[in-house]
Design a protein around this motif. Structure first.
Motif, PDB file in Angstrom:
ATOM      1  N   THR A  26       1.480   5.320 -18.626  1.00 53.69           N
ATOM      2  CA  THR A  26       0.770   4.202 -17.446  1.00 53.69           C
ATOM      3  C   THR A  26       0.698   2.998 -18.267  1.00 53.69           C
ATOM      4  O   THR A  26       0.869   2.081 -17.850  1.00 53.69           O
ATOM      5  CB  THR A  26      -0.399   4.911 -16.839  1.00 53.69           C
ATOM      6  N   GLU A  27       0.201   3.101 -19.512  1.00 54.17           N
ATOM      7  CA  GLU A  27       0.123   2.016 -20.259  1.00 54.17           C
ATOM      8  C   GLU A  27       1.510   1.203 -20.530  1.00 54.17           C
ATOM      9  O   GLU A  27       1.509  -0.118 -20.442  1.00 54.17           O
ATOM     10  CB  GLU A  27      -0.618   2.369 -21.788  1.00 54.17           C
ATOM     11  N   HIS A  51      -3.055   3.852  -9.030  1.00 54.93           N
ATOM     12  CA  HIS A  51      -2.418   4.459  -7.932  1.00 54.93           C
ATOM     13  C   HIS A  51      -2.690   3.855  -6.719  1.00 54.93           C
ATOM     14  O   HIS A  51      -3.908   3.747  -6.154  1.00 54.93           O
ATOM     15  CB  HIS A  51      -2.762   6.026  -7.816  1.00 54.93           C
ATOM     16  N   ILE A  52      -1.511   3.418  -5.940  1.00 55.23           N
ATOM     17  CA  ILE A  52      -1.973   2.892  -4.603  1.00 55.23           C
ATOM     18  C   ILE A  52      -2.611   4.088  -3.650  1.00 55.23           C
ATOM     19  O   ILE A  52      -3.384   4.075  -3.021  1.00 55.23           O
ATOM     20  CB  ILE A  52      -0.566   2.344  -4.135  1.00 55.23           C
ATOM     21  N   PRO A  64       6.728   4.679 -10.321  1.00 53.71           N
ATOM     22  CA  PRO A  64       6.270   3.406 -10.331  1.00 53.71           C
ATOM     23  C   PRO A  64       5.825   2.620  -9.071  1.00 53.71           C
ATOM     24  O   PRO A  64       5.075   1.583  -9.157  1.00 53.71           O
ATOM     25  CB  PRO A  64       7.281   2.763 -11.037  1.00 53.71           C
ATOM     26  N   ALA A  65       6.554   3.029  -8.016  1.00 51.23           N
ATOM     27  CA  ALA A  65       6.172   2.471  -6.682  1.00 51.23           C
ATOM     28  C   ALA A  65       4.622   2.762  -6.267  1.00 51.23           C
ATOM     29  O   ALA A  65       4.179   2.010  -5.396  1.00 51.23           O
ATOM     30  CB  ALA A  65       7.090   3.058  -5.864  1.00 51.23           C
ATOM     31  N   ASN A  66       4.032   3.730  -6.794  1.00 51.55           N
ATOM     32  CA  ASN A  66       2.862   4.325  -6.419  1.00 51.55           C
ATOM     33  C   ASN A  66       1.623   3.590  -7.414  1.00 51.55           C
ATOM     34  O   ASN A  66       0.462   3.985  -7.506  1.00 51.55           O
ATOM     35  CB  ASN A  66       2.720   5.365  -6.087  1.00 51.55           C
ATOM     36  N   ILE A 103      -6.294   3.447   2.678  1.00 55.83           N
ATOM     37  CA  ILE A 103      -6.444   3.085   1.546  1.00 55.83           C
ATOM     38  C   ILE A 103      -5.284   2.254   1.163  1.00 55.83           C
ATOM     39  O   ILE A 103      -5.334   1.068   0.474  1.00 55.83           O
ATOM     40  CB  ILE A 103      -6.436   4.318   0.463  1.00 55.83           C
ATOM     41  N   GLU A 104      -4.141   2.340   1.854  1.00 56.12           N
ATOM     42  CA  GLU A 104      -2.675   1.682   1.731  1.00 56.12           C
ATOM     43  C   GLU A 104      -3.068   0.263   2.454  1.00 56.12           C
ATOM     44  O   GLU A 104      -2.660  -0.677   1.733  1.00 56.12           O
ATOM     45  CB  GLU A 104      -1.779   2.383   2.490  1.00 56.12           C
TER      46      GLU A 104
END
Length: 113
Positions: A26-27, A51-52, A64-66, A103-104
């Motif tokens: 994640t970093e 995280h989305i 990566p899209a989330n 949440i989205e």
């Protein structure tokens, strides 16, 4: 993740720890996303990779899209909503789909770096 699997996954205490991506992953992603962003502040130490759709609502752990970098103050506010939605889903007061949609919507309205 579906409504029918929540009691064997997201509603099990400690389950998200079993799927959380390693910090080094994640970093690295956070650094890449900040470098590609139009943010004036690109210092990775000022951001959390968030995280989305959060893990506690069955979001994709390493996609990566989330994932996106957000300032720590924003991440803290998001965490409160994520925890509230998780409790509602696991208590049966809200469907998983409704929690994810909420949440989205909230996160889509937030400013991006």
């Amino acid at each position: 993740m579906t409504q029918s699997t929540i009691y064997s996954t997201i509603c099990v205490p400690g389950w998200t720890a079993t799927i959380r991506p390693p910090v080094n992953v994640t970093e690295q992603l956070k650094r890449q996303q900040l470098a590609a962003s139009s943010a004036a502040d690109k210092d990775p130490s000022h951001y959390e990779e968030d995280h989305i759709i959060p893990l506690e609502l069955g979001g994709a752990p390493s996609d990566p899209a989330n994932l996106r970098p957000v300032p720590f103050s924003q991440a803290k506010a998001d965490d409160q909503l994520e925890n509230s939605l998780h409790r509602a889903v696991c208590a049966g007061a809200m469907t998983l789909a409704a929690a994810r949609a909420e949440i989205e919507q909230v996160k889509a309205a937030e400013a991006q770096p």
